[in-house]
Enzyme design. Structure first.
Site, PDB file in Angstrom:
ATOM      1  CE  LYS A 238      40.696  47.636  34.010  1.00  0.00           C
ATOM      2  NZ  LYS A 238      40.751  47.624  35.703  1.00  0.00           N
TER       3      LYS A 238
ATOM      4  CD  GLU B 121      29.776  45.320  31.566  1.00  0.00           C
ATOM      5  OE1 GLU B 121      30.639  46.341  31.769  1.00  0.00           O
ATOM      6  OE2 GLU B 121      28.649  45.636  31.029  1.00  0.00           O
TER       7      GLU B 121
ATOM      8  N   GLY C 258      35.580  45.699  36.561  1.00  0.00           N
ATOM      9  CA  GLY C 258      35.170  44.468  37.417  1.00  0.00           C
ATOM     10  C   GLY C 258      33.532  44.345  37.373  1.00  0.00           C
TER      11      GLY C 258
ATOM     12  CD  GLU D 225      48.221  39.679  39.487  1.00  0.00           C
ATOM     13  OE1 GLU D 225      48.953  38.762  39.904  1.00  0.00           O
ATOM     14  OE2 GLU D 225      47.070  39.671  39.041  1.00  0.00           O
TER      15      GLU D 225
END
Length: 410
Positions: free
Chosen positions: A197, A122, A127, A182
């Site tokens: 995703k 999940e 998120g 990042e």
């Protein structure tokens, strides 16, 4: 339910803290007791920083896996994570991961290696947005026509800042300073993260994870202030949007200009939003924080509770604990053995204890037999030597009972 955690970075540390600090609350609400049984990470200083007892530190992946019912993978990357997940599934463990790249690229391999549902992910998409459970549980009988959404919080934050007049480089710098991006933001700004995703969501819907090579992908690194100003003049906003059209069998990630009446219009900052169009119930939209430790860790905890229903067969697994003669050669040592057994029971397993005779008891019995016969009968020798173990098992059983647990010697 014994939980092993591999990787104690931002997300893994948060998962550990939630299970440790809110374990009683989770059990009260869900009826399932979740205990961290083992952890492992490359940065050993994390153990001291998080106050992790030494007996929870796994020696290697195998040590973590065999002492866990559910393995949580928060390592990131692909090679080490792939090895861990593959080995866990082969050993019939349930796996929970937030690794979108891993599922996108190797999901087919993992699914084929396990005959039952043993892999939960999940947290790999959106998120804290429960999009996968929505597709798998609630919309299982619906025909999914299209999925579209803002799937990357980093790029959405950058575009939101640029809409306020900031240039791309400055917006990216702020995102990095706030921890939204990042040090190497390539995967986010080039659209790869969103593409992974989409691949995961496609796999949930179709049963086959296509990877990102089939997804047309364009990021935001070529966008400047003038592009957003031009869109604003036309009464539009520029967003990085991922789309899967199941009817046309195409998927893409690309910057798009959207109208004010679009449900994604007001989704700004690090928020994500995912819209699902179905044949039976129309459209659904889920919105929330799509990145960060807390939302991702929350999704992992939810998956652990979902997975626990499938991992019930692993719960209370039988383990064999063997103690040699020097481990039980005194009353104090036998009490220590009982305490170790108690700790194992509290970790969620059923131990079977095998103990040797106390100290040099077996040697003494051998010597005694020699005084009687130079060639003692085999059956009688077995009967004699067994008395050493019978003495040990009775005493160990008593010691375990003294700690308030049920135990019987056999």
């Amino acid at each position: 339910m014994r939980i092993g955690i591999a990787g104690l970075g931002t997300v893994g540390s948060c998962v550990y803290a939630i299970l440790k600090d809110k374990g009683d609350e989770i059990e009260k609400r869900s009826g399932r007791k979740c205990i961290v049984s083992k952890v492992i990470t490359r940065t050993h200083s994390k153990y001291d920083k998080l106050g992790i007892p030494s007996d929870l530190v796994a020696e290697d992946f195998e040590d973590l896996i065999i002492n866990s019912d559910i393995v949580v993978e928060t390592i990131g990357g692909s090679e080490a994570a792939r090895k861990l997940v593959k080995q866990s599934l082969e050993l019939n463990r349930t796996v929970v991961t937030a690794n979108k790249m891993l599922i996108s690229e190797f999901g087919n391999e993992f699914m084929n290696s396990s005959p039952i549902k043993s892999l939960f992910f999940e947290a790999a998409v959106g998120g804290g947005i429960p999009i996968i459970s929505l597709l798998e549980d609630y919309l299982i009988f619906h025909g999914i026509k299209r999925i579209r959404g803002i799937l990357n919080g980093t790029t959405n934050f950058i575009l939101s800042e640029m809409q306020k007049g900031m240039d791309y480089a400055s917006a990216l710098k702020i995102a990095q300073e706030k921890g939204y991006a990042e040090a190497d933001p390539t995967s986010d700004v080039k659209g790869y993260d969103a593409a992974y995703k989409l691949s995961v969501l496609t796999g949930v819907k179709t049963g086959v994870f296509p990877g990102i090579s089939t997804i047309e992908t364009k990021g935001i690194e070529g966008i400047d202030k003038s592009d957003l100003e031009r869109a604003a003049t036309a009464g539009k906003k520029l967003k990085l949007i991922g789309t899967i059209d199941f009817e046309r069998e195409v998927a893409s990630v690309q910057p798009q200009e959207i109208e004010r009446n679009d449900p994604l219009w007001s989704v700004d900052g690090v928020e994500n939003a995912i819209e699902v169009e179905t044949d039976l119930s129309g459209r659904f939209i889920l919105r929330g924080e799509g990145a960060g430790a807390q939302p991702t860790a929350t999704a992992i905890i939810s998956d652990i509770l979902r997975a626990s229903r499938y991992a019930e067969k692993q719960s209370n697994s039988v383990v064999i604990m063997k103690f040699g003669g020097t481990s039980v050669d005194s009353a104090e040592k036998i009490k220590d053995v009982a305490e170790r057994v108690q700790k194992k029971v509290l970790s969620g397993v059923k131990p079977v204890i095998v103990v040797s005779a106390m100290g040099v008891e077996t040697d003494k019995l051998h010597e005694l037999a020699k005084e009687i016969s130079s060639k003692p009968n085999g059956r009688e020798m077995d009967m004699l030597l067994a008395t050493g173990e019978q003495k040990s098992i009775a005493l160990v059983a008593m010691a375990i009972q003294e700690l308030g647990m049920k135990s019987i010697s056999l």
